[in-house]
Design an enzyme around this catalytic site. Structure first.
Site, short mmCIF file in Angstrom:
data_model
loop_
_atom_site.label_atom_id
_atom_site.label_comp_id
_atom_site.label_asym_id
_atom_site.label_seq_id
_atom_site.Cartn_x
_atom_site.Cartn_y
_atom_site.Cartn_z
N TYR A 202 15.59 1.75 -22.16
CA TYR A 202 16.53 1.28 -21.14
C TYR A 202 17.27 0.04 -21.68
O TYR A 202 16.66 -0.85 -22.28
CB TYR A 202 15.73 0.96 -19.87
N ASP B 67 6.32 2.43 -20.13
CA ASP B 67 7.26 2.38 -19.01
C ASP B 67 7.29 3.79 -18.42
O ASP B 67 7.82 4.73 -19.03
CB ASP B 67 8.65 1.95 -19.52
N LYS C 111 13.23 2.69 -8.58
CA LYS C 111 13.58 4.10 -8.82
C LYS C 111 12.72 5.02 -7.95
O LYS C 111 12.71 4.90 -6.74
CB LYS C 111 13.46 4.38 -10.32
N ARG D 68 4.05 -16.62 -2.56
CA ARG D 68 4.38 -16.39 -3.98
C ARG D 68 3.14 -15.88 -4.71
O ARG D 68 3.22 -15.06 -5.63
CB ARG D 68 4.91 -17.68 -4.65
C1 LIG Z 1 13.26 3.01 -17.60
C2 LIG Z 1 13.58 1.72 -16.91
N1 LIG Z 1 12.76 0.69 -17.03
C3 LIG Z 1 13.01 -0.50 -16.43
C4 LIG Z 1 14.15 -0.70 -15.68
C5 LIG Z 1 14.44 -2.04 -15.07
O1 LIG Z 1 14.17 -2.03 -13.72
P1 LIG Z 1 14.90 -2.96 -12.63
O2 LIG Z 1 16.34 -2.56 -12.59
O3 LIG Z 1 14.14 -2.68 -11.39
O4 LIG Z 1 14.73 -4.37 -13.10
C6 LIG Z 1 15.04 0.37 -15.50
C7 LIG Z 1 16.25 0.21 -14.69
O5 LIG Z 1 17.14 1.04 -14.69
C8 LIG Z 1 14.75 1.62 -16.14
O6 LIG Z 1 15.56 2.68 -16.03
#
Ligand SMILES: Cc1ncc(COP(=O)(O)O)c(C=O)c1O
Length: 381
Positions: free
Chosen positions: A98, A170, A195, A46
């Site tokens: 998001y 992000d 992604k 962990r």
């Molecule tokens: C721009 C963006 N940030 C964060 C996330 C969250 O990521 P996760 O689904 O891996 O938790 C996503 C998920 O689609 C995203 O598109």
């Protein structure tokens, strides 16, 4: 060392125990210690694990940062960053983001009395006016999910430096291959590694990259205390994917350009969103801060939910699914999929309408992609 080489070498020296050329999957929860307070750098998975360390190190290097930390999801990574805040602290966030980040803010963090202001990040004045004495952080997502708005990272982070606020970017949509926010002044970069970084739609993961030791220690403490860490196998798969990030991103972008240009010419398409198009309102900023425009193309179909659904049902190469950034092409209905947490009024305001379709353009041959779109668009009525 250049990006492509770093992706293959950094953090990935031959295994010291066996000489294994490829980083092994250290599928172990614990590590045998030589005596009390004497170990080989690892105690419990962990806290840390050698396969994960390789991934952390490589991602940090690709983002040009000092520290990398990987998580069991992008949202776990976001949560660990936001856990640095305390009740009464204030954060400025874009109206466009998001949907899962919005849900984390609204349903998990606001009840702890962390304050958020949602504002238009295409207008620096709006951001400037949103600052209050309690502002501790500014959250940037660019390009945005799903309408691909572009925010000026350098201008916003300059403002943050002036106001003594932490800037977070992000960078999921661009990936470090096309955009390096730390070099543009950001304090922290966050990713959904689910992604492009992993790129094969077979893991859920997240990452944080930063230079500041104090923030790193705080985020690492949350990671270790909450335990939202990726498994050794997921870390290994992500590292394996990451090694080809440059090749994949080039191909995603090339295909996305073809798709955007094709969609612009279709009678059944109302509007196309792709930052590479000169008509995109954020094109000039994208050109300045990105080295490529990414692989996502969104568009509004003529009609509404019915026509969108007819389109999805006719696709054969693109698959209707959540997520993006994998080698396979996906189509997404953000209105009820990724952005269902947004109130309908806000969805409308930020342009997530019932005729919006987000395409994650994969690396298949673009002839097949265009033929698939052509067929489905002709069948929407
Ligand atoms: C721009 C963006 N940030 C964060 C996330 C969250 O990521 P996760 O689904 O891996 O938790 C996503 C998920 O689609 C995203 O598109």
């Amino acid at each position: 060392m250049k990006f492509e080489t770093k992706a293959i070498l950094i953090g990935q020296a031959a295994d010291t125990a066996t000489g294994a050329t490829i980083v092994p999957i250290y599928q172990t929860s614990t590590f045998t210690q030589q005596e009390v307070n004497k170990n080989k750098g690892y105690e419990y998975s962990r806290v840390s694990n050698p396969t994960r360390t390789a991934l952390d190190t490589c991602i940090a290097s690709l983002e040009e940062g000092k520290y990398g930390l990987t998580f069991s999801s992008g949202l776990a990574a976001e949560h660990a960053i936001l856990s640095m805040l305390r009740p009464g602290d204030h954060v400025i966030v874009p109206e466009d983001m998001y949907g899962g980040t919005y849900r984390l803010i609204k349903l998990i963090l606001e009840p702890y009395n962390i304050l958020f202001s949602f504002t238009d990040f295409t207008d620096l004045d709006c951001i400037q006016k949103a600052f209050i004495p309690a502002t501790k952080m500014v959250w940037i997502e660019t390009p945005t999910n799903p309408v691909l708005k572009i925010f000026d990272i350098k201008a916003i982070t300059d403002l943050c430096h002036e106001k003594n606020a932490i800037s977070v970017v992000d960078n999921t949509f661009a990936s470090p291959f096309f955009q390096k926010p730390l070099l543009l002044g950001a304090d922290i970069v966050v990713h959904s590694t689910t992604k492009y970084i992993n790129g094969h739609s077979d893991i859920i993961g997240g990452a944080v990259v930063l230079n500041d030791t104090g923030y790193y220690e705080k985020i690492q403490l949350t990671q270790k205390s909450v335990g939202a860490t990726p498994s050794p196998f997921d870390s290994w798969l992500t590292l394996r994917g990451l090694r080809t990030l440059a090749l994949r991103m080039r191909q995603h972008e090339q295909n996305a350009f073809q798709v955007a240009l094709f969609l612009e010419k279709q009678k059944t398409v109302e509007k196309v969103f792709f930052p590479g198009l000169e008509t995109h309102p954020g094109h000039e900023i994208a050109k300045k801060q990105m080295t490529g425009y990414g692989g996502i193309v969104s568009f509004r179909i003529k009609g509404g939910m019915q026509e969108a659904n007819n389109f999805f049902k006719k696709l054969k190469v693109f698959q209707l699914a959540d997520s993006l950034g994998g080698v396979e092409s996906l189509a997404n209905y953000s209105y009820t999929m990724t952005h269902e947490a947004f109130p309908v009024e806000l969805r409308k305001k930020i342009g997530v309408t019932d005729n919006l379709i987000r395409l994650s353009v994969g690396i298949e041959h673009f002839d097949d992609l265009l033929a698939d779109l052509d067929y489905a668009l002709k069948e929407i009525n």
